[in-house]
Design a protein around this motif. Sequence first.
Motif, PDB file in Angstrom:
ATOM      1  N   TYR A 102      14.840  23.150 -22.569  1.00  0.00           N
ATOM      2  CA  TYR A 102      14.625  21.822 -23.148  1.00  0.00           C
ATOM      3  C   TYR A 102      13.151  21.560 -23.411  1.00  0.00           C
ATOM      4  O   TYR A 102      12.803  20.859 -24.351  1.00  0.00           O
ATOM      5  CB  TYR A 102      15.240  20.714 -22.293  1.00  0.00           C
ATOM      6  N   ASP A 103      12.241  22.130 -22.614  1.00  0.00           N
ATOM      7  CA  ASP A 103      10.807  21.981 -22.879  1.00  0.00           C
ATOM      8  C   ASP A 103      10.418  22.727 -24.159  1.00  0.00           C
ATOM      9  O   ASP A 103       9.598  22.246 -24.942  1.00  0.00           O
ATOM     10  CB  ASP A 103       9.970  22.506 -21.711  1.00  0.00           C
ATOM     11  N   VAL A 104      11.011  23.897 -24.368  1.00  0.00           N
ATOM     12  CA  VAL A 104      10.731  24.671 -25.576  1.00  0.00           C
ATOM     13  C   VAL A 104      11.241  23.918 -26.805  1.00  0.00           C
ATOM     14  O   VAL A 104      10.551  23.792 -27.814  1.00  0.00           O
ATOM     15  CB  VAL A 104      11.371  26.072 -25.489  1.00  0.00           C
ATOM     16  N   ILE A 105      12.453  23.373 -26.715  1.00  0.00           N
ATOM     17  CA  ILE A 105      13.030  22.616 -27.823  1.00  0.00           C
ATOM     18  C   ILE A 105      12.204  21.366 -28.100  1.00  0.00           C
ATOM     19  O   ILE A 105      11.907  21.045 -29.251  1.00  0.00           O
ATOM     20  CB  ILE A 105      14.502  22.264 -27.536  1.00  0.00           C
ATOM     21  N   LEU A 106      11.795  20.668 -27.048  1.00  0.00           N
ATOM     22  CA  LEU A 106      10.959  19.481 -27.215  1.00  0.00           C
ATOM     23  C   LEU A 106       9.649  19.831 -27.903  1.00  0.00           C
ATOM     24  O   LEU A 106       9.180  19.108 -28.782  1.00  0.00           O
ATOM     25  CB  LEU A 106      10.696  18.822 -25.860  1.00  0.00           C
ATOM     26  N   HIS A 107       9.064  20.958 -27.539  1.00  0.00           N
ATOM     27  CA  HIS A 107       7.813  21.385 -28.178  1.00  0.00           C
ATOM     28  C   HIS A 107       8.027  21.612 -29.676  1.00  0.00           C
ATOM     29  O   HIS A 107       7.204  21.207 -30.491  1.00  0.00           O
ATOM     30  CB  HIS A 107       7.275  22.647 -27.522  1.00  0.00           C
ATOM     31  N   VAL A 108       9.132  22.258 -30.044  1.00  0.00           N
ATOM     32  CA  VAL A 108       9.419  22.501 -31.468  1.00  0.00           C
ATOM     33  C   VAL A 108       9.580  21.176 -32.192  1.00  0.00           C
ATOM     34  O   VAL A 108       9.052  20.980 -33.286  1.00  0.00           O
ATOM     35  CB  VAL A 108      10.680  23.372 -31.641  1.00  0.00           C
ATOM     36  N   LEU A 109      10.300  20.240 -31.581  1.00  0.00           N
ATOM     37  CA  LEU A 109      10.581  18.971 -32.250  1.00  0.00           C
ATOM     38  C   LEU A 109       9.348  18.088 -32.395  1.00  0.00           C
ATOM     39  O   LEU A 109       9.259  17.297 -33.327  1.00  0.00           O
ATOM     40  CB  LEU A 109      11.675  18.210 -31.502  1.00  0.00           C
ATOM     41  N   THR A 110       8.404  18.185 -31.484  1.00  0.00           N
ATOM     42  CA  THR A 110       7.227  17.313 -31.533  1.00  0.00           C
ATOM     43  C   THR A 110       5.996  17.993 -32.108  1.00  0.00           C
ATOM     44  O   THR A 110       4.958  17.364 -32.253  1.00  0.00           O
ATOM     45  CB  THR A 110       6.888  16.765 -30.137  1.00  0.00           C
ATOM     46  N   HIS A 111       6.091  19.266 -32.458  1.00  0.00           N
ATOM     47  CA  HIS A 111       4.965  19.981 -33.056  1.00  0.00           C
ATOM     48  C   HIS A 111       4.723  19.439 -34.459  1.00  0.00           C
ATOM     49  O   HIS A 111       5.661  19.106 -35.170  1.00  0.00           O
ATOM     50  CB  HIS A 111       5.265  21.479 -33.103  1.00  0.00           C
ATOM     51  N   PRO A 112       3.456  19.322 -34.892  1.00  0.00           N
ATOM     52  CA  PRO A 112       3.191  18.739 -36.206  1.00  0.00           C
ATOM     53  C   PRO A 112       3.915  19.417 -37.371  1.00  0.00           C
ATOM     54  O   PRO A 112       4.317  18.760 -38.308  1.00  0.00           O
ATOM     55  CB  PRO A 112       1.677  18.897 -36.373  1.00  0.00           C
ATOM     56  N   GLN A 113       4.111  20.706 -37.344  1.00  0.00           N
ATOM     57  CA  GLN A 113       4.836  21.395 -38.415  1.00  0.00           C
ATOM     58  C   GLN A 113       5.657  22.514 -37.776  1.00  0.00           C
ATOM     59  O   GLN A 113       5.236  23.653 -37.728  1.00  0.00           O
ATOM     60  CB  GLN A 113       3.867  21.965 -39.454  1.00  0.00           C
ATOM     61  N   PRO A 114       6.863  22.181 -37.245  1.00  0.00           N
ATOM     62  CA  PRO A 114       7.627  23.194 -36.514  1.00  0.00           C
ATOM     63  C   PRO A 114       8.236  24.262 -37.399  1.00  0.00           C
ATOM     64  O   PRO A 114       8.621  25.309 -36.915  1.00  0.00           O
ATOM     65  CB  PRO A 114       8.717  22.379 -35.836  1.00  0.00           C
ATOM     66  N   VAL A 115       8.358  23.996 -38.672  1.00  0.00           N
ATOM     67  CA  VAL A 115       9.024  24.928 -39.581  1.00  0.00           C
ATOM     68  C   VAL A 115       8.237  25.036 -40.878  1.00  0.00           C
ATOM     69  O   VAL A 115       7.298  24.288 -41.111  1.00  0.00           O
ATOM     70  CB  VAL A 115      10.470  24.469 -39.884  1.00  0.00           C
ATOM     71  N   ARG A 116       8.656  25.964 -41.710  1.00  0.00           N
ATOM     72  CA  ARG A 116       7.996  26.134 -43.008  1.00  0.00           C
ATOM     73  C   ARG A 116       8.241  24.914 -43.889  1.00  0.00           C
ATOM     74  O   ARG A 116       9.168  24.158 -43.656  1.00  0.00           O
ATOM     75  CB  ARG A 116       8.511  27.395 -43.689  1.00  0.00           C
TER      76      ARG A 116
END
Length: 119
Positions: free
Chosen positions: A6-20
Amino acid sequence: MKEPRYDVILHVLTHPQPVRPLLAYELRGPLVQLLGSGTTDPTWQASPRLLAEAIDQAVSEPPSSAHALVVEYRGFDLVGTCRCGEVLGRARPGTPLDALAVPWERHTAALAAAARTSA
């Protein structure tokens, strides 16, 4: 010790640009957006499939301790470096550590992107 999923998922969701960035045809389908605090401007947007791919990739990658943020007190400043040796910047004591954490996140994101393209 492995970081909880859940910490890894939270990091992806709150990162400024998690995807292309989105492709034009993806704009026709449903979108997921992260809105900035107190604003209606999206920080990022992605299709559900693209976001699912980013989360899947993040939880399947092994964590790397070779790129840990190290904050040291030197003279009158706090100096941030990556464990790999990259100098990230300086901050005055009492100021938010975002001045050191943001460059470290950019550094590790660039390394992860380079690793993905070389694989």
